[in-house]
Design a protein around this motif. Structure first.
Motif, mmCIF file in Angstrom:
data_model
loop_
_atom_site.group_PDB
_atom_site.id
_atom_site.type_symbol
_atom_site.label_atom_id
_atom_site.label_comp_id
_atom_site.label_asym_id
_atom_site.label_seq_id
_atom_site.Cartn_x
_atom_site.Cartn_y
_atom_site.Cartn_z
ATOM 1 N N ASN A 102 18.728 7.620 -6.299
ATOM 2 C CA ASN A 102 17.711 6.723 -6.837
ATOM 3 C C ASN A 102 18.227 5.966 -8.046
ATOM 4 O O ASN A 102 17.932 4.777 -8.229
ATOM 5 C CB ASN A 102 16.452 7.518 -7.219
ATOM 6 C CG ASN A 102 15.717 8.060 -6.008
ATOM 7 O OD1 ASN A 102 15.837 7.535 -4.907
ATOM 8 N ND2 ASN A 102 14.953 9.118 -6.208
ATOM 9 N N TYR A 103 18.993 6.663 -8.871
ATOM 10 C CA TYR A 103 19.573 6.017 -10.059
ATOM 11 C C TYR A 103 20.489 4.868 -9.646
ATOM 12 O O TYR A 103 20.383 3.749 -10.166
ATOM 13 C CB TYR A 103 20.358 7.032 -10.894
ATOM 14 C CG TYR A 103 20.991 6.418 -12.126
ATOM 15 C CD1 TYR A 103 20.302 6.387 -13.332
ATOM 16 C CD2 TYR A 103 22.265 5.844 -12.076
ATOM 17 C CE1 TYR A 103 20.874 5.811 -14.465
ATOM 18 C CE2 TYR A 103 22.831 5.264 -13.191
ATOM 19 C CZ TYR A 103 22.136 5.256 -14.385
ATOM 20 O OH TYR A 103 22.698 4.664 -15.498
ATOM 21 N N THR A 104 21.378 5.147 -8.719
ATOM 22 C CA THR A 104 22.335 4.137 -8.281
ATOM 23 C C THR A 104 21.638 2.926 -7.682
ATOM 24 O O THR A 104 21.972 1.774 -7.984
ATOM 25 C CB THR A 104 23.313 4.730 -7.247
ATOM 26 O OG1 THR A 104 24.047 5.805 -7.858
ATOM 27 C CG2 THR A 104 24.292 3.673 -6.756
ATOM 28 N N SER A 105 20.640 3.179 -6.838
ATOM 29 C CA SER A 105 19.906 2.091 -6.199
ATOM 30 C C SER A 105 19.183 1.218 -7.227
ATOM 31 O O SER A 105 19.265 -0.012 -7.195
ATOM 32 C CB SER A 105 18.897 2.663 -5.203
ATOM 33 O OG SER A 105 18.125 1.641 -4.609
ATOM 34 N N SER A 106 18.476 1.865 -8.166
ATOM 35 C CA SER A 106 17.732 1.121 -9.186
ATOM 36 C C SER A 106 18.684 0.402 -10.137
ATOM 37 O O SER A 106 18.423 -0.735 -10.550
ATOM 38 C CB SER A 106 16.820 2.068 -9.970
ATOM 39 O OG SER A 106 15.835 2.625 -9.136
ATOM 40 N N TRP A 107 19.771 1.047 -10.481
ATOM 41 C CA TRP A 107 20.747 0.435 -11.381
ATOM 42 C C TRP A 107 21.331 -0.839 -10.773
ATOM 43 O O TRP A 107 21.395 -1.883 -11.437
ATOM 44 C CB TRP A 107 21.861 1.432 -11.697
ATOM 45 C CG TRP A 107 23.037 0.819 -12.416
ATOM 46 C CD1 TRP A 107 24.195 0.348 -11.863
ATOM 47 C CD2 TRP A 107 23.144 0.582 -13.816
ATOM 48 N NE1 TRP A 107 25.022 -0.156 -12.833
ATOM 49 C CE2 TRP A 107 24.410 -0.028 -14.042
ATOM 50 C CE3 TRP A 107 22.318 0.831 -14.907
ATOM 51 C CZ2 TRP A 107 24.842 -0.391 -15.317
ATOM 52 C CZ3 TRP A 107 22.755 0.468 -16.186
ATOM 53 C CH2 TRP A 107 23.996 -0.139 -16.372
ATOM 54 N N GLN A 108 21.760 -0.759 -9.538
ATOM 55 C CA GLN A 108 22.368 -1.915 -8.886
ATOM 56 C C GLN A 108 21.385 -3.070 -8.756
ATOM 57 O O GLN A 108 21.737 -4.231 -8.994
ATOM 58 C CB GLN A 108 22.911 -1.512 -7.521
ATOM 59 C CG GLN A 108 24.108 -0.576 -7.592
ATOM 60 C CD GLN A 108 24.560 -0.064 -6.239
ATOM 61 O OE1 GLN A 108 23.833 -0.170 -5.236
ATOM 62 N NE2 GLN A 108 25.748 0.503 -6.180
ATOM 63 N N ALA A 109 20.151 -2.761 -8.378
ATOM 64 C CA ALA A 109 19.122 -3.806 -8.277
ATOM 65 C C ALA A 109 18.827 -4.404 -9.644
ATOM 66 O O ALA A 109 18.657 -5.625 -9.784
ATOM 67 C CB ALA A 109 17.843 -3.223 -7.667
ATOM 68 N N GLY A 110 18.782 -3.563 -10.673
ATOM 69 C CA GLY A 110 18.518 -4.042 -12.023
ATOM 70 C C GLY A 110 19.596 -4.966 -12.528
ATOM 71 O O GLY A 110 19.302 -6.020 -13.117
ATOM 72 N N VAL A 111 20.848 -4.598 -12.307
ATOM 73 C CA VAL A 111 21.962 -5.443 -12.756
ATOM 74 C C VAL A 111 21.930 -6.787 -12.046
ATOM 75 O O VAL A 111 22.080 -7.841 -12.678
ATOM 76 C CB VAL A 111 23.313 -4.737 -12.509
ATOM 77 C CG1 VAL A 111 24.468 -5.712 -12.741
ATOM 78 C CG2 VAL A 111 23.460 -3.526 -13.424
ATOM 79 N N ALA A 112 21.716 -6.775 -10.734
ATOM 80 C CA ALA A 112 21.700 -8.021 -9.957
ATOM 81 C C ALA A 112 20.611 -8.967 -10.456
ATOM 82 O O ALA A 112 20.862 -10.162 -10.678
ATOM 83 C CB ALA A 112 21.499 -7.711 -8.478
ATOM 84 N N ASP A 113 19.406 -8.449 -10.657
ATOM 85 C CA ASP A 113 18.297 -9.289 -11.117
ATOM 86 C C ASP A 113 18.530 -9.775 -12.542
ATOM 87 O O ASP A 113 18.285 -10.944 -12.858
ATOM 88 C CB ASP A 113 16.972 -8.520 -11.047
ATOM 89 C CG ASP A 113 16.478 -8.347 -9.619
ATOM 90 O OD1 ASP A 113 16.915 -9.117 -8.742
ATOM 91 O OD2 ASP A 113 15.662 -7.443 -9.381
ATOM 92 N N PHE A 114 18.975 -8.878 -13.392
ATOM 93 C CA PHE A 114 19.124 -9.238 -14.801
ATOM 94 C C PHE A 114 20.222 -10.287 -14.999
ATOM 95 O O PHE A 114 20.029 -11.261 -15.740
ATOM 96 C CB PHE A 114 19.418 -8.001 -15.650
ATOM 97 C CG PHE A 114 19.398 -8.292 -17.128
ATOM 98 C CD1 PHE A 114 18.190 -8.314 -17.812
ATOM 99 C CD2 PHE A 114 20.559 -8.579 -17.815
ATOM 100 C CE1 PHE A 114 18.150 -8.613 -19.168
ATOM 101 C CE2 PHE A 114 20.533 -8.878 -19.169
ATOM 102 C CZ PHE A 114 19.326 -8.887 -19.849
ATOM 103 N N VAL A 115 21.349 -10.091 -14.365
ATOM 104 C CA VAL A 115 22.460 -11.044 -14.518
ATOM 105 C C VAL A 115 22.065 -12.417 -13.982
ATOM 106 O O VAL A 115 22.362 -13.449 -14.602
ATOM 107 C CB VAL A 115 23.725 -10.519 -13.800
ATOM 108 C CG1 VAL A 115 24.808 -11.593 -13.775
ATOM 109 C CG2 VAL A 115 24.246 -9.267 -14.505
#
Length: 227
Positions: free
Chosen positions: A86-99
């Motif tokens: 769950n951490y990895t999934s949320s982290w990757q989605a967060g980075v993509a949206d934020f960048v």
């Protein structure tokens, strides 16, 4: 209570779990020979018990500092496989949206400078939409980072990283909101043929974007995913 106690508790749990795996005959909690899954369940039970004890202690009066330190984190001091996924999934989605949102906001500044030469009000307002949409994407990314924190342990490197990321993200989002506000003031000043007002608001937007660009490299230090 402090992080030393937290990590010490985890170390004890890890040693107990190791005993489960390497010395089943010496441990009454260990599974019978040939039943490998039972020992895994017992290990998770030990970690879960340790987590319950820790958070019970943290919740007591006098531990307000630690309560703040662990707020928003997973209740599992030792992350499970599901936590890590769950951490990895949320982290990757967060980075993509934020960048994506960050890049949209910073590039919008160049379009804002060109507003006086644009022909229609629709074109001019579209520039402010760039700032607003960029901020919206970054805010969505911030939500994903909060979910990642909820799957992280405060005693792990990823738990430390996500807490620091959230601090920098909040600062950047605030600056993007300031840039969006300055953009609307600039467009309004241009509509009123107020060149001085437009220049002042453009300068405010530029200052806000510069603040974003000042903080962003701190994210890159925390994780190469932001490069």
């Amino acid at each position: 209570m402090n992080l030393i106690i937290l990590k010490y508790g985890i170390l004890i749990g890890a040693l107990l779990a190791t005993t489960l795996y390497v010395s089943p005959a010496l441990n009454p909690l260990a599974a019978p020979s040939g039943d490998q899954n039972s020992s895994e369940i017992d290990a998770q039970s030990i970690f879960a018990f340790g987590s319950q004890v820790f958070y019970k202690e943290v919740s007591k009066p006098g531990n307000e500092y630690m309560q703040t330190s662990v707020q928003g984190y997973s209740q599992n001091l030792v992350p499970t496989d599901a936590d890590n996924q769950n951490y990895t999934s949320s982290w990757q989605a967060g980075v993509a949206d934020f960048v994506a949102g960050y890049n949209q906001c910073t590039s919008a500044l160049f379009d804002l400078a060109s507003v006086p030469s644009m022909q229609t009000a629709k074109e001019k307002m579209a520039v402010c939409d760039e700032f607003a949409n960029g901020e919206s994407e970054m805010t969505r990314g911030r939500g994903e980072f909060a979910l990642a924190k909820g799957s992280a342990s405060p005693a792990t490197d990823s738990g430390f990283t996500i807490a620091m990321v959230l601090e920098q993200v909040d600062e950047i989002i605030q600056s993007s909101d300031d840039a969006d506000t300055a953009c609307m003031k600039a467009v309004l000043a241009d509509h009123n043929h107020d060149s001085a007002g437009f220049s002042a608001s453009l300068k405010d937007a530029q200052s806000a974007v510069q603040d974003m660009q000042r903080v962003y490299p701190e994210l890159q230090v925390l994780s190469s995913d932001f490069t």
